[in-house]
Design an enzyme around this catalytic site. Structure first.
Site, PDB file in Angstrom:
ATOM      1  N   SER A 143       0.856  -1.194   0.000  1.00 53.87           N
ATOM      2  CA  SER A 143       0.000   0.000   0.000  1.00 53.87           C
ATOM      3  C   SER A 143       0.886   1.236   0.000  1.00 53.87           C
ATOM      4  CB  SER A 143      -0.847  -0.008   1.280  1.00 53.87           C
ATOM      5  OG  SER A 143      -1.497   1.237   1.458  1.00 53.87           O
ATOM      6  N   TYR A 156      -2.136  -0.165  10.809  1.00 50.87           N
ATOM      7  CA  TYR A 156      -2.198  -0.453   9.363  1.00 50.87           C
ATOM      8  C   TYR A 156      -0.887  -0.008   8.704  1.00 50.87           C
ATOM      9  CZ  TYR A 156      -3.960  -0.791   4.557  1.00 50.87           C
ATOM     10  OH  TYR A 156      -4.130  -1.131   3.233  1.00 50.87           O
TER      11      TYR A 156
HETATM   12  P1  NAD Z   1     -11.511  -6.156   0.370  1.00 51.76           P
HETATM   13  O1  NAD Z   1     -12.097  -6.177   1.733  1.00 51.76           O
HETATM   14  O2  NAD Z   1     -12.403  -5.834  -0.776  1.00 51.76           O
HETATM   15  O3  NAD Z   1     -10.775  -7.535   0.083  1.00 51.76           O
HETATM   16  C1  NAD Z   1     -10.052  -8.219   1.089  1.00 51.76           C
HETATM   17  C2  NAD Z   1     -10.371  -9.692   1.016  1.00 51.76           C
HETATM   18  O4  NAD Z   1      -9.569 -10.360   2.006  1.00 51.76           O
HETATM   19  C3  NAD Z   1     -11.848 -10.013   1.342  1.00 51.76           C
HETATM   20  O5  NAD Z   1     -12.379 -10.895   0.383  1.00 51.76           O
HETATM   21  C4  NAD Z   1     -11.772 -10.661   2.721  1.00 51.76           C
HETATM   22  O6  NAD Z   1     -12.792 -11.634   2.938  1.00 51.76           O
HETATM   23  C5  NAD Z   1     -10.397 -11.298   2.689  1.00 51.76           C
HETATM   24  N1  NAD Z   1      -9.849 -11.511   4.039  1.00 51.76           N
HETATM   25  C6  NAD Z   1      -9.696 -10.592   5.022  1.00 51.76           C
HETATM   26  N2  NAD Z   1      -9.191 -11.184   6.113  1.00 51.76           N
HETATM   27  C7  NAD Z   1      -9.024 -12.499   5.820  1.00 51.76           C
HETATM   28  C8  NAD Z   1      -8.552 -13.617   6.538  1.00 51.76           C
HETATM   29  N3  NAD Z   1      -8.152 -13.510   7.818  1.00 51.76           N
HETATM   30  N4  NAD Z   1      -8.508 -14.824   5.916  1.00 51.76           N
HETATM   31  C9  NAD Z   1      -8.946 -14.961   4.633  1.00 51.76           C
HETATM   32  N5  NAD Z   1      -9.414 -13.928   3.904  1.00 51.76           N
HETATM   33  C10 NAD Z   1      -9.454 -12.715   4.493  1.00 51.76           C
HETATM   34  O7  NAD Z   1     -10.310  -5.099   0.447  1.00 51.76           O
HETATM   35  P2  NAD Z   1      -9.199  -4.642  -0.630  1.00 51.76           P
HETATM   36  O8  NAD Z   1      -9.161  -3.172  -0.548  1.00 51.76           O
HETATM   37  O9  NAD Z   1      -9.388  -5.287  -1.928  1.00 51.76           O
HETATM   38  O10 NAD Z   1      -7.876  -5.188   0.080  1.00 51.76           O
HETATM   39  C11 NAD Z   1      -6.977  -6.088  -0.531  1.00 51.76           C
HETATM   40  C12 NAD Z   1      -5.554  -5.676  -0.199  1.00 51.76           C
HETATM   41  O11 NAD Z   1      -5.299  -4.394  -0.768  1.00 51.76           O
HETATM   42  C13 NAD Z   1      -5.256  -5.542   1.293  1.00 51.76           C
HETATM   43  O12 NAD Z   1      -3.975  -6.082   1.575  1.00 51.76           O
HETATM   44  C14 NAD Z   1      -5.254  -4.041   1.507  1.00 51.76           C
HETATM   45  O13 NAD Z   1      -4.459  -3.652   2.610  1.00 51.76           O
HETATM   46  C15 NAD Z   1      -4.663  -3.588   0.191  1.00 51.76           C
HETATM   47  N6  NAD Z   1      -4.885  -2.182  -0.143  1.00 51.76           N
HETATM   48  C16 NAD Z   1      -6.152  -1.664  -0.185  1.00 51.76           C
HETATM   49  C17 NAD Z   1      -6.318  -0.304  -0.468  1.00 51.76           C
HETATM   50  C18 NAD Z   1      -7.695   0.339  -0.481  1.00 51.76           C
HETATM   51  O14 NAD Z   1      -7.777   1.581  -0.393  1.00 51.76           O
HETATM   52  N7  NAD Z   1      -8.769  -0.426  -0.597  1.00 51.76           N
HETATM   53  C19 NAD Z   1      -5.202   0.486  -0.729  1.00 51.76           C
HETATM   54  C20 NAD Z   1      -3.934  -0.077  -0.697  1.00 51.76           C
HETATM   55  C21 NAD Z   1      -3.786  -1.414  -0.405  1.00 51.76           C
END
Ligand code: NAD
Length: 260
Positions: A143, A156
Site C-alpha cells: 500500500s 495499518y
Molecule cells: P476487500 O475487503 O475488498 O478484500 C479483502 C479480502 O480479504 C476479502 O475478500 C476478505 O474476505 C479477505 N480476508 C480478510 N481477512 C481475511 C482472513 N483472515 N482470511 C482470509 N481472507 C481474508 O479489500 P481490498 O481493498 O481489496 O484489500 C486487498 C488488499 O489491498 C489488502 O492487503 C489491503 O491492505 C490492500 N490495499 C487496499 C487499499 C484500499 O484503499 N482499498 C489500498 C492499498 C492497499
C-alpha cells in the site's frame, strides 16, 4: 499474455476488491486460480462464474494449514504452482492512537498484524517449495501506507511497512530460484474492512466522501477502482520481468510526486 494460459496461481483475499480484480484478470488470460478467502458468498460467486478454472477454499490466512491445503489442491488439480499472490488484508479505519484505549489498541494489533503480516508469511512459507520447482514468483499487495503517513492509523501503516520488509528479506533469501515483489495501490474504492476492536473509535465513511478524498490526495486526481491495479500484477508475474525482484511498483495516482 498467452504465457499465463494453463498457469497455476494461488491468491489470498481473491473474493473481493483488488484480489478479485487480479483473479479475474489472470482467469481471463487463461490461468487457473486457487483462492483462499473467508468470504463464503464471494467465493461462491467466483465458482459460479468460472467453474473448473478455479478452486475456492473458505479459510483464514492466519492459519498455516489453510495455506497448505490451498497449495496441495492447486498442485493436485492444476499440476503445480507458478505464482503466489498475498493480498488478504484488513484496515484500522485511520484510528488515531491517542483516542483509542490501550486495550483496544492491543487487541487491534493482534488481529491486524496476524492477518496482514503473518498471513503473508504463512502463504509464502506454504507455497515456497512448489514455487522453487517451477522457478515461480511471489507478489505482495502492499500500500502507499508502506511508504507514507496518513494512509491508515498506526497499526495499518506499521503492517504495510512490515510487509515491504518481509518481501525484501524473502526476495533476498529465496533468490535465485524465486522472485518476490510487491504492488502498492493507493486509496481504492473497495469494501476493505475496519477490524472490530477499532470500530467504536472510527467514523464510517460513505463511498462518495471516500472517492472525493482519494481524488484530492493524488496528483492524477483518480478515485481508483480495484481494476486500476491489475497491470503491475500481470507484469510482475510475467517472465518478461525475470530481472525484477525485491521491488515495489506503486499504483497510486502519483503519491511520490505530490511535492511540498
Ligand atoms: P476487500 O475487503 O475488498 O478484500 C479483502 C479480502 O480479504 C476479502 O475478500 C476478505 O474476505 C479477505 N480476508 C480478510 N481477512 C481475511 C482472513 N483472515 N482470511 C482470509 N481472507 C481474508 O479489500 P481490498 O481493498 O481489496 O484489500 C486487498 C488488499 O489491498 C489488502 O492487503 C489491503 O491492505 C490492500 N490495499 C487496499 C487499499 C484500499 O484503499 N482499498 C489500498 C492499498 C492497499
Amino acid at each position: 499474455m498467452a504465457e499465463f494460459s494453463g498457469r497455476s496461481l494461488y491468491v489470498t483475499g481473491g473474493a473481493s476488491g483488488i484480489g478479485r480484480a487480479v483473479v479475474d484478470s489472470f482467469l481471463n488470460e487463461g490461468a487457473n486460480v486457487t483462492i483462499l478467502d473467508r468470504s463464503k458468498d464471494g467465493l461462491a460467486a467466483i465458482k459460479a462464474q468460472y467453474g473448473e478454472q478455479v478452486i475456492c477454499i473458505e479459510g483464514d490466512v492466519t492459519i498455516f494449514e489453510d495455506h497448505e491445503k490451498a497449495v496441495y489442491q492447486a498442485v493436485e488439480k492444476f499440476g503445480g504452482l507458478d505464482v503466489f499472490i498475498a493480498n488478504a488484508g484488513v484496515f484500522d479505519g485511520f484510528a488515531k492512537f491517542e483516542n483509542v484505549t490501550a486495550e483496544a489498541m492491543n487487541d487491534a494489533y493482534d488481529l491486524l498484524m496476524n492477518i496482514n503480516v503473518k498471513g503473508y508469511f504463512n502463504g509464502a512459507k506454504a507455497s515456497l517449495h512448489e514455487l522453487q520447482k517451477t522457478k515461480g514468483n511471489i507478489i505482495f499487495t502492499v500500500s502507499g501506507a508502506g511508504f507514507y503517513p496518513d494512509g491508515g492509523g498506526v497499526w495499518y501503516t506499521a503492517s504495510k511497512h512490515a510487509q515491504i520488509g518481509l518481501m525484501r528479506q524473502l526476495a533476498f533469501e529465496v533468490a535465485p530460484d524465486v522472485r518476490v515483489n510487491a504492488v502498492a495501490p493507493g486509496g481504492t474504492l473497495t469494501a476493505l474492512n475496519v477490524i472490530p476492536p477499532l470500530k467504536p473509535f472510527v467514523k464510517e465513511i460513505d463511498n462518495d466522501t471516500k472517492a472525493k478524498s482519494i481524488k484530492t490526495r493524488n496528483p492524477l486526481r483518480i478515485a481508483m477502482n480495484a481494476d486500476d491495479h491489475v497491470g503491475p500484477y500481470l507484469l510482475l508475474a510475467s517472465s518478461k520481468s525475470r530481472a525484477i525482484t525485491g521491488e515495489v511498483i506503486s499504483s497510486d495516482g502519483g503519491l511520490a510526486i505530490r511535492g511540498l
